[in-house]
Motif scaffolding. Structure first.
Motif: not given
Length: 335
Positions: A136-156
């Motif tokens: 969608y060519g943009g930054s993530w629009p949601h400010s809800v505190p988030s966690v990623l599980v069963d995957a890994h990525a920078e910045g979360v």
């Protein structure tokens, strides 16, 4: 009969009402001894908080949204068990949002959907922030505190399994068994939008281990993640295999289909056909399946704790917790 109130709990524990409230909300700024005293008073009085009043007083929903691919597989059910146990301990409700297909994902990516009216967000397997940016060519629009599980990525914050290590352990073991080596992978892309690195990483680890051992793959197969497709691929593989054969099935569902088809054909599992799975689902031990054990529930619980720490006000750099699978050897490779 008088129904115990939060004031009764405070008097019993010898603390203020605010302290009781912080314990109920799992706030980090409560000493362990005080927390234990309050919890003991809650138990003695059989006090049950009023969730409606709690929401009004705190200005929070006390709900966590969990966005995950599907809810029909053993893996995701086990993961939900770990997540829900931690959130229930902290007195949060869980709302589950299965993605299922492209249209539903696009709806969830909208900024005003119900999924984002929760206090926190758990993204399972797929990093929605990354999907949003790529598609969608943009930054993530949601400010809800988030966690990623069963995957890994920078910045979360994330809790993930080391799938490269799991693939390598399977490859080293397969190379030691002799005979022809085959593998079955799970299709990793749906609608050109859902992609996961889980099985790509397992494959890279497996191939690296074979190469290091001087072994070559005799054949590779791909199956979608459902029982009928897995059985059809098992039929094709066993038709084409040179025996004795060792097969690494990158998910236990695929391994189970191989065991079923081998039984129909009268193959000697553990001698003519050796099968290695990945997951260690609850039925794996009963079927004697050699597999890579994943601490799925522990990973889910840990991811929930990471999110709860954010909700309790902790501010620090994103945290990544890596979990390691371990090889469990059973009759499907030893006869």
């Amino acid at each position: 009969m008088h129904k115990p109130t939060i004031q009764d709990v405070a008097r019993r524990a010898g603390v203020g009402v605010g302290t009781v409230s912080r314990v109920l909300n799992n706030h980090a700024a409560v000493r362990a001894t005080t927390r234990d005293t309050v919890l003991s008073a809650i138990s003695d009085l059989k006090y049950t908080p009023n969730p409606h009043a709690r929401r009004i007083a705190g200005g929070k929903s006390y709900t966590i949204s969990v966005l995950l691919p599907v809810v029909t597989t053993e893996f995701y059910l086990r993961l939900l068990d770990g997540l829900e146990r931690a959130f229930q301990e902290a007195r949060y409700d869980v709302a589950i949002f299965p993605l299922l297909d492209r249209l539903r994902l696009e709806r969830y990516l909208g900024s005003h959907t119900l999924a984002y009216q929760a206090d926190g967000l758990v993204m399972v397997t797929y990093n929605l922030t990354q999907i949003f940016q790529q598609n969608y060519g943009g930054s993530w629009p949601h400010s809800v505190p988030s966690v990623l599980v069963d995957a890994h990525a920078e910045g979360v914050d994330c809790a993930y399994m080391d799938n490269v290590l799991g693939g390598r352990l399977a490859g080293e073991y397969a190379a030691s068994l002799g005979g022809s080596v085959y593998a079955v992978w799970v299709e990793t892309e749906l609608d050109l939008l859902f992609t996961t690195r889980v099985f790509t990483e397992r494959r890279s680890g497996f191939l690296a281990a074979l190469k290091q051992a001087g072994r070559q793959m005799a054949g590779e197969y791909v199956s979608s993640f459902d029982s009928l497709a897995a059985r059809n691929v098992a039929v094709q593989l066993l038709d084409e295999a040179a025996y004795p054969a060792t097969v690494f099935a990158s998910a236990d569902l695929l391994a189970g289909a191989l065991l079923d088809e081998a039984q129909v054909r009268g193959l000697a599992v553990g001698r003519e056909l050796r099968v290695i799975g990945f997951d260690d689902q609850p039925w794996a031990q009963g079927r004697g399946l050699t597999t890579l054990h994943q601490p799925v529930e522990a990973m889910g619980y840990d991811a929930a704790q990471l999110l709860l720490s954010r909700l309790a006000g902790q501010r620090h750099e994103p945290v990544s917790h890596r979990f390691e699978p371990r090889l469990v050897i059973r009759a499907s490779t030893t006869g």
